[in-house]
Design a protein around this motif. Structure first.
Motif, PDB file in Angstrom:
ATOM      1  N   SER A  57       0.803  -1.225   0.000  1.00  0.00           N
ATOM      2  CA  SER A  57       0.000   0.000   0.000  1.00  0.00           C
ATOM      3  C   SER A  57       0.836   1.275   0.000  1.00  0.00           C
ATOM      4  N   LYS A  58       2.093   1.190   0.445  1.00  0.00           N
ATOM      5  CA  LYS A  58       2.924   2.392   0.538  1.00  0.00           C
ATOM      6  C   LYS A  58       4.222   2.320  -0.265  1.00  0.00           C
ATOM      7  N   ASN A  59       4.719   1.129  -0.542  1.00  0.00           N
ATOM      8  CA  ASN A  59       6.061   0.981  -1.096  1.00  0.00           C
ATOM      9  C   ASN A  59       6.057   0.254  -2.434  1.00  0.00           C
ATOM     10  N   VAL A  60       7.092   0.585  -3.209  1.00  0.00           N
ATOM     11  CA  VAL A  60       7.337  -0.073  -4.484  1.00  0.00           C
ATOM     12  C   VAL A  60       8.806  -0.487  -4.488  1.00  0.00           C
ATOM     13  N   GLY A  61       9.095  -1.630  -5.045  1.00  0.00           N
ATOM     14  CA  GLY A  61      10.466  -2.092  -5.118  1.00  0.00           C
ATOM     15  C   GLY A  61      10.547  -3.383  -5.896  1.00  0.00           C
ATOM     16  N   THR A  63      11.519  -7.836  -5.562  1.00  0.00           N
ATOM     17  CA  THR A  63      11.748  -9.025  -4.765  1.00  0.00           C
ATOM     18  C   THR A  63      12.948  -9.726  -5.367  1.00  0.00           C
ATOM     19  N   PHE A  64      13.855 -10.194  -4.519  1.00  0.00           N
ATOM     20  CA  PHE A  64      15.042 -10.899  -5.008  1.00  0.00           C
ATOM     21  C   PHE A  64      15.255 -12.150  -4.176  1.00  0.00           C
ATOM     22  N   SER A  65      16.028 -13.076  -4.734  1.00  0.00           N
ATOM     23  CA  SER A  65      16.340 -14.300  -4.003  1.00  0.00           C
ATOM     24  C   SER A  65      17.829 -14.590  -4.116  1.00  0.00           C
ATOM     25  N   TYR A  66      18.324 -15.300  -3.124  1.00  0.00           N
ATOM     26  CA  TYR A  66      19.729 -15.711  -3.097  1.00  0.00           C
ATOM     27  C   TYR A  66      19.840 -16.976  -2.268  1.00  0.00           C
ATOM     28  N   LYS A  67      20.955 -17.684  -2.439  1.00  0.00           N
ATOM     29  CA  LYS A  67      21.157 -18.939  -1.716  1.00  0.00           C
ATOM     30  C   LYS A  67      22.285 -18.782  -0.708  1.00  0.00           C
ATOM     31  N   VAL A  68      22.041 -19.341   0.472  1.00  0.00           N
ATOM     32  CA  VAL A  68      23.054 -19.405   1.521  1.00  0.00           C
ATOM     33  C   VAL A  68      23.101 -20.838   2.006  1.00  0.00           C
ATOM     34  N   GLU A  69      24.241 -21.483   1.784  1.00  0.00           N
ATOM     35  CA  GLU A  69      24.452 -22.872   2.183  1.00  0.00           C
ATOM     36  C   GLU A  69      23.321 -23.779   1.701  1.00  0.00           C
ATOM     37  N   GLY A  70      22.916 -23.589   0.454  1.00  0.00           N
ATOM     38  CA  GLY A  70      21.906 -24.429  -0.177  1.00  0.00           C
ATOM     39  C   GLY A  70      20.469 -24.024   0.097  1.00  0.00           C
ATOM     40  N   LYS A  71      20.246 -23.088   0.998  1.00  0.00           N
ATOM     41  CA  LYS A  71      18.888 -22.644   1.329  1.00  0.00           C
ATOM     42  C   LYS A  71      18.569 -21.364   0.560  1.00  0.00           C
ATOM     43  N   THR A  72      17.425 -21.340  -0.141  1.00  0.00           N
ATOM     44  CA  THR A  72      17.019 -20.155  -0.893  1.00  0.00           C
ATOM     45  C   THR A  72      16.288 -19.193   0.031  1.00  0.00           C
ATOM     46  N   ILE A  73      16.729 -17.944  -0.005  1.00  0.00           N
ATOM     47  CA  ILE A  73      16.124 -16.892   0.809  1.00  0.00           C
ATOM     48  C   ILE A  73      15.561 -15.843  -0.130  1.00  0.00           C
ATOM     49  N   GLN A  74      14.346 -15.421   0.128  1.00  0.00           N
ATOM     50  CA  GLN A  74      13.709 -14.395  -0.693  1.00  0.00           C
ATOM     51  C   GLN A  74      13.481 -13.163   0.179  1.00  0.00           C
ATOM     52  N   SER A  75      13.732 -11.997  -0.414  1.00  0.00           N
ATOM     53  CA  SER A  75      13.606 -10.757   0.336  1.00  0.00           C
ATOM     54  C   SER A  75      13.144  -9.646  -0.600  1.00  0.00           C
ATOM     55  N   ASP A  76      12.830  -8.506  -0.013  1.00  0.00           N
ATOM     56  CA  ASP A  76      12.364  -7.354  -0.782  1.00  0.00           C
ATOM     57  C   ASP A  76      13.305  -6.178  -0.587  1.00  0.00           C
ATOM     58  N   CYS A  77      13.400  -5.355  -1.607  1.00  0.00           N
ATOM     59  CA  CYS A  77      14.174  -4.122  -1.545  1.00  0.00           C
ATOM     60  C   CYS A  77      13.246  -2.989  -1.952  1.00  0.00           C
ATOM     61  N   ILE A  78      13.068  -2.006  -1.063  1.00  0.00           N
ATOM     62  CA  ILE A  78      12.194  -0.874  -1.371  1.00  0.00           C
ATOM     63  C   ILE A  78      12.970   0.431  -1.439  1.00  0.00           C
ATOM     64  N   ASP A  79      14.301   0.361  -1.385  1.00  0.00           N
ATOM     65  CA  ASP A  79      15.111   1.569  -1.531  1.00  0.00           C
ATOM     66  C   ASP A  79      14.872   2.177  -2.903  1.00  0.00           C
ATOM     67  N   TYR A  80      15.140   3.461  -3.009  1.00  0.00           N
ATOM     68  CA  TYR A  80      14.948   4.143  -4.292  1.00  0.00           C
ATOM     69  C   TYR A  80      15.792   3.495  -5.394  1.00  0.00           C
ATOM     70  N   SER A  81      16.981   3.029  -5.046  1.00  0.00           N
ATOM     71  CA  SER A  81      17.871   2.423  -6.047  1.00  0.00           C
ATOM     72  C   SER A  81      17.307   1.108  -6.595  1.00  0.00           C
ATOM     73  N   CYS A  82      16.319   0.543  -5.945  1.00  0.00           N
ATOM     74  CA  CYS A  82      15.736  -0.734  -6.372  1.00  0.00           C
ATOM     75  C   CYS A  82      14.515  -0.581  -7.274  1.00  0.00           C
ATOM     76  N   HIS A  83      14.004   0.601  -7.428  1.00  0.00           N
ATOM     77  CA  HIS A  83      12.719   0.788  -8.112  1.00  0.00           C
ATOM     78  C   HIS A  83      12.721   0.332  -9.566  1.00  0.00           C
ATOM     79  N   ASN A  84      13.804   0.484 -10.287  1.00  0.00           N
ATOM     80  CA  ASN A  84      13.800   0.194 -11.721  1.00  0.00           C
ATOM     81  C   ASN A  84      14.694  -0.977 -12.106  1.00  0.00           C
ATOM     82  N   LEU A  85      14.927  -1.897 -11.206  1.00  0.00           N
ATOM     83  CA  LEU A  85      15.763  -3.055 -11.530  1.00  0.00           C
ATOM     84  C   LEU A  85      14.950  -4.054 -12.337  1.00  0.00           C
TER      85      LEU A  85
END
Length: 130
Positions: A57-61, A63-85
């Motif tokens: 409702s308030k943010n745009v950014g 979603t990205f994923s990465y692996k750490v020791e075989g486990k996939t982690i998904q996270s969000d980035c709402i910084d201004y630098s992430c808006h147009n990736l």
């Protein structure tokens, strides 16, 4: 004559003061803990892939994923630098060894084609192509 009574009893205010002090103390302790953690924790670097857009409702950014020791982690980035990736692009992400889901997407470090995969336990420094 009207009998004046104390409408505001101290009996009801004491528990509210105690609850407010406990909540404020917990907030301060959590802030100090996170500040100390980020200053002293060990971190590593790995490759994150942009998997989609993020909207609430308030943010745009993104979603990205990465692996750490075989486990996939998904996270969000709402910084201004992430808006147009763009979806599918790869960037370096810094994560904390003790809490791999705590991360920072480093959009100033796109991953070039000379780096295919990250080591299972990540890099100690941002990788450079030779």
């Amino acid at each position: 004559m009207i009998n004046e009574q104390n409408v505001y009893s101290d009996d009801g205010i004491k528990p509210l003061k105690i609850i407010a002090i406990v909540l404020l103390s917990a907030g301060i302790i959590y802030f100090v803990y996170k500040t100390w953690f980020f200053a002293n924790a060990e971190y590593r670097y790995t490759i994150a892939v942009i998997v989609g857009e993020y909207h609430d409702s308030k943010n745009v950014g993104v979603t990205f994923s990465y692996k750490v020791e075989g486990k996939t982690i998904q996270s969000d980035c709402i910084d201004y630098s992430c808006h147009n990736l763009e979806k599918g692009k790869r960037y370096i992400v810094r994560y904390y060894i003790d809490r791999p889901s705590w991360n920072s997407l480093l959009t100033e470090y796109p991953v070039s084609d000379c780096i295919s995969v990250a080591p299972v336990d990540g890099w100690a420094e941002i990788p450079q192509c030779k």
